[in-house]
Design a protein around this motif. Structure first.
Motif, PDB file in Angstrom:
ATOM      1  N   TYR A   1       1.033  -1.119   0.281  1.00 46.78           N
ATOM      2  CA  TYR A   1       0.201   0.703  -0.108  1.00 46.78           C
ATOM      3  C   TYR A   1       1.004   1.052   0.079  1.00 46.78           C
TER       4      TYR A   1
ATOM      5  N   ARG B   1      -0.608  -5.422  -4.196  1.00 41.20           N
ATOM      6  CA  ARG B   1      -1.217  -5.865  -2.447  1.00 41.20           C
ATOM      7  C   ARG B   1      -1.271  -7.017  -2.909  1.00 41.20           C
TER       8      ARG B   1
ATOM      9  N   GLY C   1      -7.334  -0.182   0.831  1.00 47.28           N
ATOM     10  CA  GLY C   1      -6.335   0.725   1.144  1.00 47.28           C
ATOM     11  C   GLY C   1      -6.201   0.123   3.331  1.00 47.28           C
TER      12      GLY C   1
END
Length: 559
Positions: A166, A204, A211
């Motif tokens: 992130y 990710r 997030g």
């Protein structure tokens, strides 16, 4: 009362030098730099320019004397301070702020909704929550109950962002390493270039977690108990936000804002709250190391859980959009703001929610908004919030009239009423369905007024607290602002800004000024962009840059 739909003007003719926004206005807006001595023809009125008129600024359509009303957007926005000539530039010397009085009156407001046939069957791909609300993102949220825990949040953020994909600042770290290596090697560091920015969504580990967000703040203790109470309600609203899938809370233990206060506010806001929630209190744990490692461990388990959630097709009425302007200029009220005003009307007609806040920037537009309120109770709530807020400002020697910033004034917003009446156009023309105090949730579909400061970050923070799942943010000067939980879409009021600051701007509404597009066309394009963002297909620049700005309002004087 006459039916209200789109603004009086909707199209600017190409190469038009100036614009009269409302038929009763006695000033015109320059759409480009206009030299002294040329003649502007406006509906049979020939105006010899007595001064050079910079783009975005205003000039008078008639000779006026001291004390005369200045009318723009069809309402009072100022008073002439000295005799002015037809064609003279409006300045802070010859014009001062003025706004009409306002009160409740039975207006019988009629609204003509726009044609939404283009969007009737459209959907977006959102995260359905068990309580029926829908998120446009799926975030994990870290909340400190007190500023003493900010450092621990920073440590956790550095660890989890970097390792789970992130982080958005890696290229700056690489740039620094390159500079250091070049310096050690005796090379010219001026030749080192920053690598292009790239999103890292593909890196990710948790593909369905958009997030990990952190609400660092300066409150929770040391202020008044009222400050702590307001902060508790704010943090509870963020934990309960539709875009949040799970929450980790860090507490010191001895602060004013106790964990039980936060949990009670959360239960009051949503008795059925069922998201993963982990609470850690540092003074009850053996060491900082244990606090940090256990917070990371439990959060990782929570991320595994919320990663099972996937986007689903849902109707557009599940959208809740907050509308905001910041770094405004003289074009804000005639391009970007009315464009998202049309977007607002479209969404309201589709059954969605729109939130208009920034109460100091509604000065001069009060009567129109009051006339659009559903009943006397809502109107009086708005009146009371506006007047008490302005009185607070006046008690410390300020007032709503002091809201425009130096940048606003430089780019043509001479009085607060000019700025505010242009700002209010973000809300379109639909009826007001509710008036909300700070952190109150938006429940009803339609347009709601939310009491917040005009301050960019305090306002966006407040909109998200009331449930905005997207924020439309217009700017004429360039404002690098976002929000941790509500993806923020940035719109430029003019094309030069959109080109100059393309790294933060998502949409250019300058084609309205040039006459290439109408307000309605741009408003529809903006809604299409919102649908793509809400579906995770487009990532706004503010999200890409991790512009996760969060400032709680202490209910003091903030314009």
């Amino acid at each position: 009362m006459e039916k209200q739909s789109v603004s009086e003007y909707s199209t600017i003719e190409q190469r038009q030098p100036s614009l009269k926004i409302h038929s009763s206005d006695n000033v015109l807006v320059a759409l480009k730099d206009l030299p002294e001595g040329i003649i502007i023809n406006n509906n049979g009125n020939s105006i010899l320019l007595a001064d050079p008129i910079p783009a975005k600024h205003k000039f008078f359509t008639d000779d006026m004397k001291a004390g005369d009303d200045v009318i723009m957007y069809g309402v009072l926005v100022g008073k002439v301070q000295q005799a002015v000539k037809k064609g003279q530039l409006m300045t802070t010397v010859n014009t001062k702020h003025a706004a009409a009085n306002y009160s409740y009156r039975a207006a019988n407001y009629q609204w003509e909704a726009p044609d939404v046939s283009r969007f009737t069957n459209k959907t977006f791909r959102g995260y359905k929550r068990k309580d029926g609300r829908v998120g446009t993102a799926n975030y994990w949220l870290f909340i400190p109950t007190v500023f003493c825990e900010n450092r621990n949040l920073d440590v956790i953020k550095e660890a989890m962002w970097n390792e789970l994909g992130y982080a958005v600042t890696d290229r700056y770290k690489q740039f620094t390493r390159q500079l250091f290596a070049a310096y050690r090697a005796g090379e010219n560091i001026d030749s080192i270039q920053l690598n292009p920015s790239e999103t890292n969504a593909s890196d990710r580990f948790f593909k369905n977690v958009d997030g990990i967000k952190f609400l660092n703040h300066a409150g929770g203790c040391g202020g008044t108990r009222q400050d702590a109470s307001t902060l508790s309600a704010l943090l509870a609203s963020y934990a309960d936000h539709p875009n949040v899938g799970g929450v980790t809370v860090l507490s010191l233990g001895c602060q004013h804002l106790q964990v039980n206060n936060f949990l009670n506010d959360l239960k009051h806001r949503n008795p059925g709250f069922d998201k993963p929630l982990f609470v850690f209190e540092q003074q009850a744990i053996q060491s900082e190391e244990e606090l940090v490692t256990e917070a990371i461990r439990q959060t990782f388990k929570g991320l595994v859980e919320i990663n099972q959630q996937k986007r689903e097709e849902v109707p557009l009425h599940h959208l809740c959009i907050g509308v905001k302007c910041g770094g405004s200029d003289g074009f804000s009220g005639i391009s970007a703001n009315p464009a998202i005003g049309h977007t607002s009307d479209l969404l309201v007609a589709l059954g969605g929610k729109v939130l208009l806040a920034e109460f100091p920037e509604l000065c001069g537009a009060e009567q129109e908004l009051i006339d659009r309120c559903p009943n006397e109770e809502a109107a009086n709530k708005f009146i009371q919030l506006m007047k008490s807020y302005d009185q607070q400002a006046q008690l410390v020697g300020s007032g709503f009239h002091m809201n425009p910033s130096p940048g606003n004034i430089k780019d043509g917003l001479i009085t607060d009423a000019i700025k505010s009446t242009g700002a209010a156009r973000k809300a379109g023309t639909s009826p007001v369905v509710s008036v909300l105090d700070y952190t109150e949730p938006a429940i009803l579909p339609g347009l709601s007024l939310v009491c917040t400061p005009g301050n960019d970050v305090e306002a966006t923070t407040g909109k998200a607290a009331s449930g905005a799942t997207l924020i439309l943010f217009t700017t004429g000067l360039g404002t690098p602002t976002g929000n941790p939980v509500a993806p923020t879409i940035k719109l430029a009021t003019n094309s030069p800004l959109a080109k100059r600051m393309s790294d933060i701007i998502d949409i250019d509404t300058g084609p309205i000024i040039s006459g290439e597009k109408t307000i309605q066309q741009m408003g529809e394009e903006i809604l299409e962009f919102c649908i793509a963002v809400a579906s995770g297909e487009l990532i706004p620049k503010a999200v890409q840059l991790a512009q996760d700005d969060f400032i709680p309002w202490k209910r003091g004087v903030s314009l």
